[in-house]
Design an enzyme around this catalytic site. Structure first.
Site, PDB file in Angstrom:
ATOM      1  N   HIS A 148      -1.492   4.742   9.699  1.00  0.00           N
ATOM      2  CA  HIS A 148      -0.107   5.153   9.946  1.00  0.00           C
ATOM      3  C   HIS A 148      -0.090   6.418  10.806  1.00  0.00           C
ATOM      4  CE1 HIS A 148      -0.029   2.618   6.342  1.00  0.00           C
ATOM      5  NE2 HIS A 148       1.236   2.381   6.584  1.00  0.00           N
ATOM      6  N   HIS A 206       0.831  -1.227   0.000  1.00  0.00           N
ATOM      7  CA  HIS A 206       0.000   0.000   0.000  1.00  0.00           C
ATOM      8  C   HIS A 206       0.862   1.273   0.000  1.00  0.00           C
ATOM      9  CE1 HIS A 206       0.031  -0.514   4.657  1.00  0.00           C
ATOM     10  NE2 HIS A 206       1.043   0.232   4.275  1.00  0.00           N
ATOM     11  N   HIS A 265      10.244  -4.030   3.875  1.00  0.00           N
ATOM     12  CA  HIS A 265      10.685  -2.639   3.784  1.00  0.00           C
ATOM     13  C   HIS A 265      11.051  -2.101   5.157  1.00  0.00           C
ATOM     14  CE1 HIS A 265       6.301  -2.076   4.403  1.00  0.00           C
ATOM     15  NE2 HIS A 265       6.394  -0.758   4.453  1.00  0.00           N
TER      16      HIS A 265
END
Ligand code: DHB
Ligand code: FE
Length: 279
Positions: free
Chosen positions: A59, A12, A193
């Site tokens: 987030h 995403h 990541h």
């Protein structure tokens, strides 16, 4: 009865949304990434959902560090795209399904998974970028979306095993909803990541590909992966992959992988994407 017929997983990365919104998807850097989703764009037209239960992480957008629910179910009628610092993305408002979400909350909580019920929430790139990748840029999103936000930002994050079992509870909830609905569950985030610190930029292709190999036919081999392995092997943000296990837990024991795509990099992230169908 409502029925789950397929699951979809995808990264995403916010830069994907920015590339789309700023007309850059045909540039050489981005073209191979967006081509990798053309299959999904056609598949979803051929196999349209009425409702997507979209597992993603916030987030620190809707939830600050003041309140950090582990699992938060969006029960509102609609969810606005969040302002993450550059203004909200120019994408449609996300229409929820309050009645169905309330049923899922009731069923899953009585099944001993204590979800947080959220009646007002803006949704960030974790939710809107997957919608854009799969549906493109329509006037309105073509289905209802029930957001399920998972804390993978502040430790302790839930374990992969807990996530898988929550997926199973979601499946039981869907199967006891009397309305005839075609339901998909999406798991977003990942793959490897790391966005900060000395290992920023870490990508681990062999580890990601093993995850892609196993999640369809052998998810039990993934549910025991601990937080330290995610951190060490997939980087600090690789923990987002536990959300794929909620999607997998919601599917049947046996599934067919109809789409697998892996691309490195998009921004700082290894992009992975699957479509799994119940047989
Ligand atoms: C990136 C990836 C993410 O999953 C995220 O939430 C933020 C940034 C990135 O690769 O830039
Ligand atoms: Fe993320």
């Amino acid at each position: 009865m409502a029925r789950i017929y397929a699951g979809l997983s995808t990264s995403h990365v916010p830069a994907i949304g920015a590339a789309l919104d700023n007309g850059k998807s045909h540039e050489p850097y981005w073209r191979p990434l967006f081509q990798g989703y053309e299959f999904a764009r056609q598949w979803i037209l051929d196999n349209p959902p009425d409702v997507v239960i979209l597992v993603y992480n916030d987030h620190a957008t809707a939830f600050s560090l003041e309140i950090i629910p582990t699992f938060a179910l969006g029960c509102a009628e609609q969810f606005a795209p969040a302002d993450e610092g550059w203004g909200p993305r120019p994408v449609p408002v996300v229409k929820g399904d309050s009645r169905f979400a309330a049923h899922i909350a009731q069923s899953v909580i009585l099944d001993e998974f204590d979800l947080t019920i959220v009646n007002r929430m803006d949704v960030d790139h974790g939710l809107t970028v997957p919608l854009s990748l799969v549906f493109g840029a329509p006037e309105a999103w073509p289905c209802r979306v029930i957001p399920l936000a998972v804390n993978v930002v502040q430790y302790p994050a839930p374990t992969g095993n807990r996530c898988f079992n929550l997926g199973r509870a979601i499946r039981r909830a869907v199967e006891t909803y009397p309305q005839d609905l075609r339901v998909m569950v999406w798991g977003t985030g990942g793959m490897s990541h790391q966005l900060q610190g000395p290992r920023a930029g870490l990508i681990n292709q062999p580890w990601d590909n093993r995850f892609l190999d196993k999640i369809g036919p052998d998810p039990q081999s993934l549910v025991q992966i601990g937080h330290l392995e995610y951190l060490r092997e997939a980087g600090s943000e690789g923990i987002e992959l536990v959300m794929w296990l909620i999607m997998r837990g919601a599917l049947d024991e046996k599934v067919r992988t109809v789409r697998r795509f892996y691309h490195v990099p998009a921004s700082n992230t290894a992009v992975g994407h699957l479509i799994l169908e119940n047989l």
